[in-house]
Design a protein around this motif. Structure first.
Motif, PDB file in Angstrom:
ATOM      1  N   CYS A 244       0.994  -1.129   0.077  1.00  0.00           N
ATOM      2  CA  CYS A 244       0.010  -0.098   0.056  1.00  0.00           C
ATOM      3  C   CYS A 244       0.777   1.085  -0.062  1.00  0.00           C
ATOM      4  CB  CYS A 244      -1.001   0.012   1.399  1.00  0.00           C
ATOM      5  SG  CYS A 244      -1.988  -1.298   1.393  1.00  0.00           S
ATOM      6  N   GLY A 246       1.428   4.126  -1.549  1.00  0.00           N
ATOM      7  CA  GLY A 246       0.662   5.432  -1.565  1.00  0.00           C
ATOM      8  C   GLY A 246       1.687   6.517  -2.048  1.00  0.00           C
ATOM      9  N   CYS A 267       3.326  -0.919  -4.768  1.00  0.00           N
ATOM     10  CA  CYS A 267       1.947  -1.283  -5.360  1.00  0.00           C
ATOM     11  C   CYS A 267       0.737  -0.215  -4.576  1.00  0.00           C
ATOM     12  CB  CYS A 267       1.503  -2.746  -5.173  1.00  0.00           C
ATOM     13  SG  CYS A 267       2.887  -4.132  -5.624  1.00  0.00           S
ATOM     14  N   ASP A 268      -0.222  -0.109  -5.321  1.00  0.00           N
ATOM     15  CA  ASP A 268      -1.427   0.804  -4.844  1.00  0.00           C
ATOM     16  C   ASP A 268      -2.436   0.761  -5.727  1.00  0.00           C
ATOM     17  OD1 ASP A 268      -1.169   2.661  -2.383  1.00  0.00           O
ATOM     18  OD2 ASP A 268      -3.033   3.226  -3.549  1.00  0.00           O
ATOM     19  N   GLU A 297      -7.074  -5.430  -3.852  1.00  0.00           N
ATOM     20  CA  GLU A 297      -5.953  -6.093  -3.205  1.00  0.00           C
ATOM     21  C   GLU A 297      -5.914  -7.737  -3.250  1.00  0.00           C
ATOM     22  OE1 GLU A 297      -9.914  -6.634  -0.594  1.00  0.00           O
ATOM     23  OE2 GLU A 297      -8.912  -5.298  -1.955  1.00  0.00           O
ATOM     24  N   VAL A 314       2.823  -4.164   4.473  1.00  0.00           N
ATOM     25  CA  VAL A 314       1.327  -3.793   4.379  1.00  0.00           C
ATOM     26  C   VAL A 314       1.029  -2.563   5.355  1.00  0.00           C
ATOM     27  CG1 VAL A 314      -1.227  -4.382   4.599  1.00  0.00           C
ATOM     28  CG2 VAL A 314       0.688  -6.190   3.925  1.00  0.00           C
ATOM     29  N   ASP A 315       1.133  -1.270   4.938  1.00  0.00           N
ATOM     30  CA  ASP A 315       0.932  -0.263   5.409  1.00  0.00           C
ATOM     31  C   ASP A 315      -0.631   0.171   5.204  1.00  0.00           C
ATOM     32  OD1 ASP A 315       0.759   2.153   6.882  1.00  0.00           O
ATOM     33  OD2 ASP A 315       2.014   3.225   5.337  1.00  0.00           O
ATOM     34  N   ALA A 316      -1.504  -0.467   5.821  1.00  0.00           N
ATOM     35  CA  ALA A 316      -2.952  -0.541   5.515  1.00  0.00           C
ATOM     36  C   ALA A 316      -3.658   0.655   5.760  1.00  0.00           C
ATOM     37  CB  ALA A 316      -3.546  -1.607   6.553  1.00  0.00           C
ATOM     38  N   PRO A 317      -4.795   0.911   4.820  1.00  0.00           N
ATOM     39  CA  PRO A 317      -5.489   2.040   4.785  1.00  0.00           C
ATOM     40  C   PRO A 317      -6.104   1.980   6.452  1.00  0.00           C
ATOM     41  CG  PRO A 317      -6.440   0.573   3.393  1.00  0.00           C
ATOM     42  CD  PRO A 317      -4.985   0.200   3.644  1.00  0.00           C
ATOM     43  N   GLN A 346      -9.086  -3.940   5.868  1.00  0.00           N
ATOM     44  CA  GLN A 346      -7.676  -4.398   6.319  1.00  0.00           C
ATOM     45  C   GLN A 346      -7.381  -5.847   6.426  1.00  0.00           C
ATOM     46  OE1 GLN A 346      -8.001  -2.395  10.132  1.00  0.00           O
ATOM     47  NE2 GLN A 346      -7.767  -0.326   9.325  1.00  0.00           N
ATOM     48  N   ILE A 349      -6.747  -7.204   2.898  1.00  0.00           N
ATOM     49  CA  ILE A 349      -5.510  -6.628   2.404  1.00  0.00           C
ATOM     50  C   ILE A 349      -4.326  -7.435   2.903  1.00  0.00           C
ATOM     51  CG2 ILE A 349      -3.954  -4.805   2.432  1.00  0.00           C
ATOM     52  CD1 ILE A 349      -6.360  -2.710   1.987  1.00  0.00           C
ATOM     53  N   THR A 367      -0.013   0.446  10.806  1.00  0.00           N
ATOM     54  CA  THR A 367      -1.268   1.387  10.452  1.00  0.00           C
ATOM     55  C   THR A 367      -0.760   2.666  11.316  1.00  0.00           C
ATOM     56  OG1 THR A 367      -2.389   1.152  12.660  1.00  0.00           O
ATOM     57  CG2 THR A 367      -2.879  -0.399  10.708  1.00  0.00           C
TER      58      THR A 367
END
Length: 441
Positions: A244, A246, A267-268, A297, A314-317, A346, A349, A367
């Protein structure tokens, strides 16, 4: 600019922020880009006043409601000038003089509002805790559960202004050299407490005046974010995914860890953000990064590259509760479909990205939230459903951070660490066959 003109500019900017759904920092940046004639000192003054208003949003609204005045930008500004205590009613009247570039002359009810609020403190004993701590109702209960007796202290820390943190690009410079360069500009800069490439600047300089930002020698990145990237522990020659990515802040740090050797996939699902990130990668002199837009995802690309990477971040939303002091408007913006939507997203993903990890490889879930539902509880649910993964204790993943976090994961807060609020857990896939993993599709 005159003091009155600064107030009118702030008022204009408040209407801009109120009028769009975009984050305030993006609105402010675009507003100043369209007004390059505004000098650096005036920009700092206008931005500081705007963010003070945003940090006191709920309390100002409470005072306006108490006196029967609508919560609109002009009333908010008048209320703040009175409550802040640094401007007398006579000075307010002089500033709101109706002259060129100045706010319109005060009306009778506005004069009355200023007079009633003069001498009042911004906090009032009758305020509910959610108002006093500027905490939206949807987040209050989980944050109380997380912090217990420290709830008030943590909420108070979120009301302070966020520091300016920089990360040195080790491919182009050293922290010592950048500290000297910043000090030569007359700035108070010091080494970050925990991040090895971090620098904290004690002032609010015009970022456009710093050549090291334009050259890619440093990047703006909160110290907590730097520590999350450090936990990935990417090595030269490895294959790594920032799932993720961003705007690419952590991707940059990861690729620099690898000394431009190996391969990083950024990736995003937001292709435009990846395009903007690509320019940052070039400026930093990093050529081991490839961008990959994903449809979702569970994009087919994930299945085709199953078990192909040494490290996956995984720097999740998330709800973004950890960034509230940096983005004070975020606490009042609608949270999309809410936690009921975010939590299953989350989980999906994380489960999908886990397929990319090879046997013996590591998965980092992170996060910028401080809610247990988005952090510890997500990791516990994932581990229960994916027995091929185990948590790597922090003492093994990053021994230098064990004094600043939970034994099993990184847990940063503004009150305890003076960083944004971040969570990160490192997990490792054991040697079991990939086919034994449950599918995310």
């Amino acid at each position: 600019m005159t003091p009155a003109a600064r107030l009118q500019a702030t008022l204009d900017l408040m209407y801009e922020v109120d009028g769009v759904a975009r984050p305030a920092d993006a609105v402010v940046a675009a507003w100043f880009r369209a007004r390059r004639y505004i000098g650096d000192r005036d920009r700092v003054h206008i931005a500081d006043l705007l963010y003070a208003l945003l940090r006191h949003h709920a309390r100002i609204a409470w005072w306006l409601a108490k006196h029967g005045r609508p919560d609109v930008p002009r009333n908010r500004l008048l209320a703040w000038l009175a409550l802040d205590g640094r401007t007398t009613p006579d000075q307010v009247h002089v500033l709101f003089n109706g002259g060129k570039f100045a706010p319109a002359v005060l009306r009778d009810h506005e004069r009355a509002l200023v007079a009633k609020l003069q001498g009042c403190a911004i906090d009032h004993p009758a305020m509910p805790d959610e108002v006093r701590f500027e905490c939206p109702s949807w987040a209050a209960e989980p944050l109380r559960r997380r912090f217990r007796d420290s709830f008030g202290r943590e909420m108070a820390a979120l009301l302070t202004a966020a520091p300016l943190d920089l990360r040195v690009n080790p491919l182009k410079s050293t922290r010592e050299a950048m500290l000297r360069a910043l000090r030569d500009f007359g700035l108070k800069a010091e080494a970050a407490r925990m991040a090895p490439y971090g620098i904290r600047v004690k002032e609010r300089p015009s970022l456009a005046s710093l050549p090291m930002l334009r050259s890619g020698e440093v990047e703006i990145q909160d110290e907590g974010s730097q520590l999350v990237a450090m936990l990935v522990d990417a090595r030269p020659g490895e294959r790594v995914v920032d799932f993720c990515a961003g705007a690419g802040g952590k991707t940059l740090a990861i690729a620099a860890q690898m000394a431009n050797k190996g391969h990083v996939m950024a990736c995003d699902v937001l292709a435009n953000r990846l395009k903007r990130a690509a320019e940052r990668f070039r400026r930093a002199g990093l050529h081991n990064i490839e961008t990959k837009p994903l449809a979702s995802e569970t994009d087919r690309w994930v299945k085709r590259h199953k078990g192909g990477f040494d490290r996956v971040l995984v720097d999740a939303p998330c709800s973004g509760t950890g960034t509230w002091r940096r983005n004070p408007d975020a606490r009042w913006r609608p949270l999309g479909a809410g936690l009921d939507h975010l939590l299953p997203l989350q989980a999906s993903i994380l489960a999908s990205a886990a397929r990319l990890v090879k046997p013996g490889g590591r998965l980092v879930y992170a996060t910028c939230s401080m809610l247990p539902e988005e952090n510890e509880e997500q990791v516990a649910a994932f581990l229960a459903a994916h027995p091929a993964f185990q948590v790597v204790p922090l003492r093994a993943a990053a021994p230098q951070l064990t004094g600043s976090a939970h034994p099993d994961h990184l847990s940063l807060t503004p009150a305890r660490h003076d960083t944004d609020g971040f969570f990160a857990a490192v997990m490792q896939r054991n040697a079991e066959a990939l086919s034994e993993e449950p599918s995310a599709e």
